[in-house]
Design a protein around this motif. Sequence first.
Motif, PDB file in Angstrom:
ATOM      1  N   THR A  45       0.842  -1.191   0.000  1.00  0.00           N
ATOM      2  CA  THR A  45       0.000   0.000   0.000  1.00  0.00           C
ATOM      3  C   THR A  45       0.880   1.245   0.000  1.00  0.00           C
ATOM      4  N   PRO A  46       0.347   2.362  -0.489  1.00  0.00           N
ATOM      5  CA  PRO A  46       1.111   3.616  -0.412  1.00  0.00           C
ATOM      6  C   PRO A  46       1.541   3.946   1.017  1.00  0.00           C
ATOM      7  N   HIS A  47       0.682   3.659   1.991  1.00  0.00           N
ATOM      8  CA  HIS A  47       1.023   3.928   3.389  1.00  0.00           C
ATOM      9  C   HIS A  47       2.231   3.099   3.823  1.00  0.00           C
ATOM     10  N   ASP A  48       2.253   1.810   3.482  1.00  0.00           N
ATOM     11  CA  ASP A  48       3.378   0.941   3.827  1.00  0.00           C
ATOM     12  C   ASP A  48       4.670   1.394   3.148  1.00  0.00           C
ATOM     13  N   ILE A  49       4.565   1.799   1.905  1.00  0.00           N
ATOM     14  CA  ILE A  49       5.738   2.270   1.163  1.00  0.00           C
ATOM     15  C   ILE A  49       6.282   3.541   1.804  1.00  0.00           C
ATOM     16  N   ALA A  54      10.278   6.512   4.944  1.00  0.00           N
ATOM     17  CA  ALA A  54      10.557   7.380   6.092  1.00  0.00           C
ATOM     18  C   ALA A  54      11.635   6.762   6.976  1.00  0.00           C
ATOM     19  N   ALA A  55      11.539   5.467   7.206  1.00  0.00           N
ATOM     20  CA  ALA A  55      12.528   4.790   8.037  1.00  0.00           C
ATOM     21  C   ALA A  55      13.893   4.723   7.346  1.00  0.00           C
ATOM     22  N   ARG A  56      13.909   4.416   6.054  1.00  0.00           N
ATOM     23  CA  ARG A  56      15.175   4.293   5.315  1.00  0.00           C
ATOM     24  C   ARG A  56      15.923   5.614   5.211  1.00  0.00           C
ATOM     25  N   HIS A  57      15.165   6.689   4.976  1.00  0.00           N
ATOM     26  CA  HIS A  57      15.794   7.979   4.692  1.00  0.00           C
ATOM     27  C   HIS A  57      15.714   8.964   5.859  1.00  0.00           C
ATOM     28  N   HIS A  58      15.190   8.486   6.992  1.00  0.00           N
ATOM     29  CA  HIS A  58      15.087   9.324   8.196  1.00  0.00           C
ATOM     30  C   HIS A  58      14.363  10.641   7.910  1.00  0.00           C
ATOM     31  N   ILE A  59      13.192  10.501   7.274  1.00  0.00           N
ATOM     32  CA  ILE A  59      12.365  11.672   6.995  1.00  0.00           C
ATOM     33  C   ILE A  59      11.009  11.490   7.661  1.00  0.00           C
ATOM     34  N   ASP A  60      10.277  12.580   7.734  1.00  0.00           N
ATOM     35  CA  ASP A  60       8.951  12.574   8.333  1.00  0.00           C
ATOM     36  C   ASP A  60       7.999  11.697   7.506  1.00  0.00           C
ATOM     37  N   THR A  61       7.184  10.910   8.176  1.00  0.00           N
ATOM     38  CA  THR A  61       6.250  10.015   7.494  1.00  0.00           C
ATOM     39  C   THR A  61       5.266  10.795   6.629  1.00  0.00           C
ATOM     40  N   THR A  62       4.830  11.951   7.095  1.00  0.00           N
ATOM     41  CA  THR A  62       3.896  12.762   6.306  1.00  0.00           C
ATOM     42  C   THR A  62       4.537  13.179   4.992  1.00  0.00           C
ATOM     43  N   ARG A  63       5.781  13.571   5.034  1.00  0.00           N
ATOM     44  CA  ARG A  63       6.500  13.956   3.811  1.00  0.00           C
ATOM     45  C   ARG A  63       6.630  12.757   2.876  1.00  0.00           C
ATOM     46  N   GLU A  65       4.659  10.156   2.720  1.00  0.00           N
ATOM     47  CA  GLU A  65       3.342   9.862   2.153  1.00  0.00           C
ATOM     48  C   GLU A  65       3.008  10.818   1.012  1.00  0.00           C
ATOM     49  N   GLN A  66       3.365  12.079   1.153  1.00  0.00           N
ATOM     50  CA  GLN A  66       3.135  13.046   0.078  1.00  0.00           C
ATOM     51  C   GLN A  66       3.943  12.680  -1.163  1.00  0.00           C
ATOM     52  N   ASP A  67       5.177  12.256  -0.953  1.00  0.00           N
ATOM     53  CA  ASP A  67       6.032  11.872  -2.084  1.00  0.00           C
ATOM     54  C   ASP A  67       5.499  10.629  -2.797  1.00  0.00           C
ATOM     55  N   VAL A  68       5.081   9.635  -2.028  1.00  0.00           N
ATOM     56  CA  VAL A  68       4.527   8.419  -2.626  1.00  0.00           C
ATOM     57  C   VAL A  68       3.242   8.747  -3.385  1.00  0.00           C
ATOM     58  N   THR A  69       2.401   9.577  -2.805  1.00  0.00           N
ATOM     59  CA  THR A  69       1.161   9.984  -3.469  1.00  0.00           C
ATOM     60  C   THR A  69       1.464  10.719  -4.772  1.00  0.00           C
TER      61      THR A  69
END
Length: 83
Positions: A45-49, A54-63, A65-69
């Motif tokens: 899912t986009p959420h899982d991706i 976020a975990a791999r690149h140490h970025i905010d999950t909201t950011r 999610e916006q990038d995946v979207t």
Amino acid sequence: MNLHPDVVCTDTDDGTVLLNQRTGRYWQLNTTGAHVLRQLLAGYTPHDIAADLAARHHIDTTRAEQDVTAVLTQLRTADLVAA
């Protein structure tokens, strides 16, 4: 999610190239975009991706999610994927 039947995908050193054989148009994804596409095609899912990015690149999950979207929207707008 699947690639549109007219689209072929080839990995490159710095991402992925998608070619719509019907129109002759092609798109290039960077390594992150290619990762998102592979994960979508694998059924994630986009959420899982986004959580993974976020975990791999140490970025905010909201950011993330916006990038995946954004990647998903561009793939759909270009008619490269089918649900």
